[in-house]
Design a protein around this motif. Structure first.
Motif, mmCIF file in Angstrom:
data_model
loop_
_atom_site.group_PDB
_atom_site.id
_atom_site.type_symbol
_atom_site.label_atom_id
_atom_site.label_comp_id
_atom_site.label_asym_id
_atom_site.label_seq_id
_atom_site.Cartn_x
_atom_site.Cartn_y
_atom_site.Cartn_z
ATOM 1 N N ILE A 118 -35.457 -6.403 62.076
ATOM 2 C CA ILE A 118 -34.606 -5.439 61.378
ATOM 3 C C ILE A 118 -33.565 -4.835 62.305
ATOM 4 C CG2 ILE A 118 -36.410 -4.895 59.717
ATOM 5 C CD1 ILE A 118 -36.876 -2.292 61.257
ATOM 6 N N LEU A 119 -33.593 -5.198 63.590
ATOM 7 C CA LEU A 119 -32.650 -4.614 64.538
ATOM 8 C C LEU A 119 -31.211 -4.995 64.200
ATOM 9 C CD1 LEU A 119 -34.556 -5.095 67.926
ATOM 10 C CD2 LEU A 119 -34.349 -3.024 66.524
ATOM 11 N N VAL A 120 -31.032 -6.229 63.695
ATOM 12 C CA VAL A 120 -29.678 -6.666 63.333
ATOM 13 C C VAL A 120 -29.160 -5.837 62.162
ATOM 14 C CG1 VAL A 120 -28.267 -8.605 62.568
ATOM 15 C CG2 VAL A 120 -30.136 -8.986 64.179
ATOM 16 N N ASP A 121 -30.014 -5.616 61.147
ATOM 17 C CA ASP A 121 -29.610 -4.799 60.008
ATOM 18 C C ASP A 121 -29.332 -3.361 60.441
ATOM 19 O OD1 ASP A 121 -30.266 -6.539 57.362
ATOM 20 O OD2 ASP A 121 -31.737 -6.958 58.926
ATOM 21 N N LEU A 122 -30.170 -2.841 61.315
ATOM 22 C CA LEU A 122 -29.961 -1.470 61.806
ATOM 23 C C LEU A 122 -28.649 -1.351 62.574
ATOM 24 C CD1 LEU A 122 -33.533 -0.427 63.006
ATOM 25 C CD2 LEU A 122 -32.244 0.534 61.094
ATOM 26 N N LEU A 123 -28.305 -2.396 63.327
ATOM 27 C CA LEU A 123 -27.025 -2.386 64.040
ATOM 28 C C LEU A 123 -25.873 -2.330 63.058
ATOM 29 C CD1 LEU A 123 -25.277 -2.675 66.575
ATOM 30 C CD2 LEU A 123 -25.552 -5.174 66.373
ATOM 31 N N GLY A 124 -25.932 -3.151 61.994
ATOM 32 C CA GLY A 124 -24.874 -3.140 60.996
ATOM 33 C C GLY A 124 -24.767 -1.803 60.279
ATOM 34 N N ILE A 125 -25.919 -1.218 59.938
ATOM 35 C CA ILE A 125 -25.916 0.094 59.274
ATOM 36 C C ILE A 125 -25.337 1.158 60.201
ATOM 37 C CG2 ILE A 125 -27.447 1.921 58.435
ATOM 38 C CD1 ILE A 125 -29.241 -0.289 57.278
ATOM 39 N N THR A 126 -25.704 1.097 61.470
ATOM 40 C CA THR A 126 -25.201 2.080 62.441
ATOM 41 C C THR A 126 -23.688 1.986 62.587
ATOM 42 O OG1 THR A 126 -27.285 2.025 63.678
ATOM 43 C CG2 THR A 126 -25.334 2.854 64.839
ATOM 44 N N VAL A 127 -23.181 0.783 62.762
ATOM 45 C CA VAL A 127 -21.734 0.590 62.903
ATOM 46 C C VAL A 127 -21.025 0.977 61.605
ATOM 47 C CG1 VAL A 127 -19.902 -1.095 63.293
ATOM 48 C CG2 VAL A 127 -21.983 -1.161 64.680
ATOM 49 N N GLY A 128 -21.612 0.615 60.466
ATOM 50 C CA GLY A 128 -21.027 1.005 59.186
ATOM 51 C C GLY A 128 -20.957 2.512 59.029
ATOM 52 N N HIS A 129 -22.006 3.208 59.468
ATOM 53 C CA HIS A 129 -21.999 4.664 59.358
ATOM 54 C C HIS A 129 -20.958 5.279 60.292
ATOM 55 C CE1 HIS A 129 -23.508 8.654 58.451
ATOM 56 N NE2 HIS A 129 -23.521 8.906 59.746
ATOM 57 N N ILE A 130 -20.816 4.727 61.481
ATOM 58 C CA ILE A 130 -19.793 5.232 62.406
ATOM 59 C C ILE A 130 -18.406 5.077 61.784
ATOM 60 C CG2 ILE A 130 -18.670 4.834 64.637
ATOM 61 C CD1 ILE A 130 -21.433 4.055 65.732
ATOM 62 N N TYR A 131 -18.148 3.903 61.210
ATOM 63 C CA TYR A 131 -16.850 3.699 60.568
ATOM 64 C C TYR A 131 -16.663 4.661 59.397
ATOM 65 C CZ TYR A 131 -13.003 1.636 58.011
ATOM 66 O OH TYR A 131 -11.804 1.464 57.347
ATOM 67 N N TYR A 132 -17.667 4.771 58.557
ATOM 68 C CA TYR A 132 -17.572 5.663 57.387
ATOM 69 C C TYR A 132 -17.341 7.107 57.825
ATOM 70 C CZ TYR A 132 -19.165 8.449 53.415
ATOM 71 O OH TYR A 132 -19.256 9.381 52.412
ATOM 72 N N PHE A 133 -18.036 7.542 58.864
ATOM 73 C CA PHE A 133 -17.874 8.920 59.327
ATOM 74 C C PHE A 133 -16.462 9.151 59.865
ATOM 75 C CE2 PHE A 133 -17.948 12.115 62.696
ATOM 76 C CZ PHE A 133 -18.486 13.196 62.013
ATOM 77 N N LEU A 134 -15.982 8.233 60.692
ATOM 78 C CA LEU A 134 -14.654 8.410 61.293
ATOM 79 C C LEU A 134 -13.529 8.278 60.267
ATOM 80 C CD1 LEU A 134 -15.076 6.405 64.623
ATOM 81 C CD2 LEU A 134 -15.113 8.882 64.321
ATOM 82 N N GLU A 135 -13.742 7.467 59.246
ATOM 83 C CA GLU A 135 -12.677 7.191 58.284
ATOM 84 C C GLU A 135 -12.723 8.115 57.070
ATOM 85 O OE1 GLU A 135 -9.332 4.908 56.853
ATOM 86 O OE2 GLU A 135 -10.266 5.235 58.797
ATOM 87 N N ASP A 136 -13.920 8.466 56.598
ATOM 88 C CA ASP A 136 -14.046 9.187 55.330
ATOM 89 C C ASP A 136 -14.561 10.611 55.460
ATOM 90 O OD1 ASP A 136 -13.450 6.628 54.559
ATOM 91 O OD2 ASP A 136 -14.971 6.476 53.018
ATOM 92 N N VAL A 137 -15.324 10.896 56.505
ATOM 93 C CA VAL A 137 -15.966 12.216 56.617
ATOM 94 C C VAL A 137 -15.196 13.120 57.566
ATOM 95 C CG1 VAL A 137 -18.067 13.468 57.260
ATOM 96 C CG2 VAL A 137 -18.231 11.251 56.087
ATOM 97 N N PHE A 138 -15.039 12.696 58.804
ATOM 98 C CA PHE A 138 -14.431 13.567 59.811
ATOM 99 C C PHE A 138 -13.008 14.014 59.461
ATOM 100 C CE2 PHE A 138 -12.156 14.184 63.899
ATOM 101 C CZ PHE A 138 -12.850 15.310 64.335
#
Length: 235
Positions: free
Chosen positions: A169-189
């Motif tokens: 599941i480490l690969v999926d967790l990596l994708g979720i982590t990177v996706g969340h970073i992008y979402y936070f920088l683009e949509d939240v912050f």
């Protein structure tokens, strides 16, 4: 003929989705036909930075393993959620969409160095699913039949499915982590007090990729049509 209809429909798929999924399928076909070897494709920092085999920075995202259930499963999700994003929140913003791919790819490559990740394509798929799910929080998703839930739970359902299949599941967790970073920088912050948009798409990408006008005959997918359609007004 049926294949001609499928080909015509595929040509209507947005350009980035069509290009990426085609590259993945062609890469896998080349490996199956022994035209290429996975050893020529995987990410290896020594070979990239010492031997200048820079193509590995791209090909490592194109190979999802040999033909089989896992490959078709990944391709289904890559195609579906890449298209939903490109035709939805990135509609008319091809440059921004490509920049999201570049941002995710670079970050996954850097983080993958810590865990010796050789083929991060599945992580990229998880990132696409995560970003779409956060931008479509009210959409109900049907997951393999009777299981239905709201879109934000989909990345975690995929992670659980990978666990059931015995995959890491480490690969999926990596994708979720990177996706969340992008979402936070683009949509939240940017929407926070004092926040601003930090991910700025290079101007040359906008000049190269963004269309000047949208297609007036565009019809979005059902997932991007919130609420029932209203009948046309009476003349």
């Amino acid at each position: 003929m049926a294949w001609q209809g499928l080909a015509a429909e595929f040509l209507q798929v947005p350009a980035v989705t069509r290009a990426y999924t085609s590259a993945c399928v062609l890469t896998t076909a080349a490996v199956q036909l022994d035209l290429l070897s996975p050893f020529q494709l995987y990410f290896n920092p020594h070979l990239v930075f010492r031997k200048f085999q820079v193509w590995r920075l791209i090909t490592s995202f194109l190979f999802f393993g040999p033909l089989g259930f896992s490959f078709f499963f990944n391709m289904l999700f890559v195609f579906r959620y890449c298209r939903l994003l490109e035709e939805g929140s990135f509609r008319g913003r091809t440059a921004d969409f490509v920049f999201m791919f570049l941002f995710g790819g670079v970050l996954m490559t850097l983080l993958g160095l810590l865990g010796s990740l050789f083929f991060p394509g599945q992580a990229l798929m998880a990132m696409l699913v995560y970003v779409w799910s956060r931008r479509s929080p009210r959409v109900n998703v049907n997951f393999f039949g009777p299981l239905t839930f709201q879109a934000p739970f989909l990345p975690w359902a995929l992670l659980g499915f990978s666990l059931l299949l015995g995959n890491s599941i480490l690969v999926d967790l990596l994708g979720i982590t990177v996706g969340h970073i992008y979402y936070f920088l683009e949509d939240v912050f940017p929407n926070q007090p004092g926040g601003k948009r930090l991910l700025l798409t290079p101007h040359f990408l906008k000049l190269l990729l963004d269309a000047r006008e949208e297609d007036p005959n565009y019809l979005p997918l059902p997932e991007e049509q919130p609420g029932p359609r209203l009948p046309p007004p009476q003349q």
